[in-house]
Every structure is written in structure tokens, then in C-alpha cells.
Scaffold this motif. Structure first.
Motif, PDB file in Angstrom:
ATOM      1  N   ALA A   1      -7.374   4.783   9.863  1.00 27.75           N
ATOM      2  CA  ALA A   1      -6.883   3.418   9.711  1.00 27.75           C
ATOM      3  C   ALA A   1      -7.496   2.748   8.484  1.00 27.75           C
ATOM      4  CB  ALA A   1      -7.179   2.610  10.963  1.00 27.75           C
ATOM      5  N   GLN A   2      -8.767   3.026   8.222  1.00 30.95           N
ATOM      6  CA  GLN A   2      -9.404   2.474   7.022  1.00 30.95           C
ATOM      7  C   GLN A   2      -8.770   3.048   5.756  1.00 30.95           C
ATOM      8  OE1 GLN A   2     -13.484   3.510   8.115  1.00 30.95           O
ATOM      9  NE2 GLN A   2     -14.001   1.333   8.265  1.00 30.95           N
ATOM     10  N   GLU A   3      -8.412   4.323   5.784  1.00 26.35           N
ATOM     11  CA  GLU A   3      -7.722   4.936   4.652  1.00 26.35           C
ATOM     12  C   GLU A   3      -6.385   4.245   4.400  1.00 26.35           C
ATOM     13  OE1 GLU A   3      -7.417   9.051   5.643  1.00 26.35           O
ATOM     14  OE2 GLU A   3      -9.591   9.385   5.543  1.00 26.35           O
ATOM     15  N   ALA A   4      -5.688   3.881   5.480  1.00 24.21           N
ATOM     16  CA  ALA A   4      -4.421   3.159   5.338  1.00 24.21           C
ATOM     17  C   ALA A   4      -4.645   1.795   4.694  1.00 24.21           C
ATOM     18  CB  ALA A   4      -3.754   3.016   6.698  1.00 24.21           C
ATOM     19  N   GLN A   5      -5.685   1.093   5.125  1.00 22.85           N
ATOM     20  CA  GLN A   5      -6.014  -0.193   4.508  1.00 22.85           C
ATOM     21  C   GLN A   5      -6.362  -0.020   3.034  1.00 22.85           C
ATOM     22  OE1 GLN A   5      -9.182  -1.683   7.040  1.00 22.85           O
ATOM     23  NE2 GLN A   5      -7.748  -2.931   8.231  1.00 22.85           N
TER      24      GLN A   5
END
Length: 295
Positions: free
Chosen positions: A90-94
Motif C-alpha cells: 500500500a505504501q508503494e501505491a502511495q
């Protein structure tokens, strides 16, 4: 509009790959429906970290052996993913600029919500959904399991609603979560009391006194109950108590992302709601509902 309840894996899948391209597809589908922000909210029980803390919660002398065995099998099938890797994805998506917030759907565990909160405190979540999916070891919304559905014939509907509402009240009072997901989920299989006002009042009170938001979800339109969560009567009570709202699809696959977003927008308008509640770092902020043509 928001879609603040999204899953990465159908319940029928045990293997749980984490792929950035899946989140990219979710965002593209949502934005086409006028949804500006998504929350990835996989179930806590799908992670090995939850198994280490909570596995076996259903083991109780008061629970029938068949029900215990069913829950043990269900839990073992699902608790396979790694929470650290999920958050990293999810952090990679952000970091890639996708309009994603990091969330989790936190199921209710009787008398153990403080332990759950302790587990989750070490992660950078933006929003935590609180939900009640089982009463003891009874998965009342597991529509594909004959053993679970047979329980509806052995129980009184009013008693089920009362037990469910008590669980929701404890969940809200714990302060462990930010949003009450699908607050009247107990109706999912179509079993509703003749006079639900007593339980609606208690649900609205639980949300209001806890400071939680409540979720307006289109998922019920895909279930036997055939209506959104919450029912209009409960939605009106939540609005009257000034409980903030999020909107959600509870999608478990791409084609359900942002499902019925326009219908949810219309329903918000019918009860006079023009602003939703978003979250960053578990801090709330206002999100205008916007016009149907927004993109």
C-alpha cells in the motif's frame, strides 16, 4: 466520493499475492466512477500476525464441536498473508502517486479489542474499519456455508440482532477503530425483525458516543438482503446524531470497485449529506461529496 472498503483477495482464494498493478486497476475503475480516494482494507484475520495473537478464539466449551471445527478450518484457510508486506504494498501505491490510503478491516473479538489495538499500533495505518462478522464462532454472513446458514433456523431473529448490536457496541466503545463498517450487517441473509428501531437506535448511539464514523456501503445490493448498509432508517438516525460517513463498495474483485457509486451519492443527497470523512494517519478530514459528473 470515496471507496473506503476494498479487499485484495476473494474469500475463495487462499494464496494472497500482492501486486501494485491490481491497485492501479482499482484506482482506474474508481476514478471512472467519480471516486477520488480508495482505502485498501483487507481483513485482519487474513494475516499470520493475527493468527499468532487470536488463533483459537473460538475454542470454548459452550461452542458446539461442529461450529468450532468449521471456524478452525475457515481461519486456517485464510490466515496466510504477511501484514508487513501488505502495508509495504500500500505504501508503494502511495509512493507511485495512486490515491490510496492504508487501511484494514478489523473484525470484532469479544473482550480482546485492546490486544488487537496493541498489535495494530505499530503500523502506519490511515484508517481502521471495525466490523462484526461472527457471534462467537457463528459466521452469520457466510452465505455459502450450509452449517452457518442453518443456524438462522435455530435462532430467533430478534435475539440475533440483540447479540450483534451488543458486539457492535463493545467494538465501538473500545476505540480500536475509526469507522463502523456495514453497521447493520446482521441483516445480510435477509433476516430482519419486524420492528428494528430499538437496534437502530442503539447502533446510532454507539457510533455517536464513540466518535466513530459509519460506512454507507453498496455491498448489500449484491446480497440476499437487497439493500444498502445501513437501512434508510438507521442512516437517518446516524445523520441526525451527526455521525460522519464514509462510502464503500466492499469489493473483493475489480468489477465491484466503486459499485453503485452514483446510487450512494443520490442516497447521501436524500438525507442531506454533502460531506464525507476521509482519513490520513487515523486523523479525519472532510471530503465534499461532489457532483455526479466529477472525474
Amino acid at each position: 466520493m470515496l471507496d473506503y472498503h476494498l479487499h485484495l483477495w476473494p474469500h475463495s482464494e487462499r494464496e494472497t499475492p500482492l501486486r501494485l498493478d491490481q491497485l492501479e486497476a482499482y484506482c482506474e475503475k474508481a476514478q471512472a466512477a467519480g471516486v477520488r480516494e480508495l482505502a485498501v482494507t483487507e481483513h485482519l484475520f487474513r494475516f499470520r500476525q493475527a493468527d499468532a495473537l487470536l488463533g483459537g478464539f473460538w475454542s470454548d466449551d459452550t461452542v458446539p464441536t461442529a461450529m468450532q471445527a468449521s471456524m478452525a478450518e475457515y481461519w486456517d484457510f485464510h490466515a496466510t498473508a504477511d501484514l508487513e508486506r501488505y502495508v509495504e504494498c500500500a505504501q508503494e501505491a502511495q509512493d507511485a502517486g495512486l490515491p490510496v490510503v492504508i487501511g484494514l478491516e478489523v473484525d470484532y473479538y469479544e473482550g480482546r479489542m485492546d490486544e488487537v489495538a496493541g498489535l495494530l499500533a505499530g503500523y502506519p495505518f490511515d484508517v481502521l474499519l471495525g466490523s462484526v462478522h461472527w457471534l462467537g464462532a457463528w459466521r452469520f454472513d457466510d452465505l455459502d456455508d450450509p452449517l452457518q446458514m442453518a443456524e438462522w433456523s435455530a435462532r430467533q431473529v430478534d435475539a440475533c440482532w440483540d447479540t450483534y448490536t451488543g458486539a457492535l457496541e463493545e467494538l465501538a466503545a473500545s476505540g480500536a477503530c475509526d469507522v463502523l463498517a456495514h453497521p447493520d450487517l446482521i441483516k445480510v441473509a435477509g433476516h430482519r425483525p419486524d420492528a428494528p428501531a430499538e437496534w437502530w437506535d442503539r447502533m446510532a448511539e454507539a457510533a455517536a458516543t464513540s466518535g466513530m464514523a459509519a460506512e454507507l456501503s453498496s455491498a448489500g445490493w449484491r446480497k440476499p438482503v437487497g439493500e444498502q448498509y445501513p437501512a434508510v432508517g438507521l442512516l437517518e438516525r446516524l445523520v441526525a446524531r451527526e455521525v460522519p460517513l464514509t462510502t464503500a463498495s466492499d469489493a473483493h474483485r475489480l468489477d465491484h470497485v466503486a459499485d453503485h457509486a452514483a446510487s450512494l451519492r443520490s442516497l447521501l443527497g436524500s438525507v442531506g449529506v454533502s460531506s464525507l470523512q476521509g482519513y490520513r494517519g487515523r486523523r479525519a478530514y472532510a471530503v465534499p461529496v461532489g457532483a455526479e459528473t466529477e472525474s
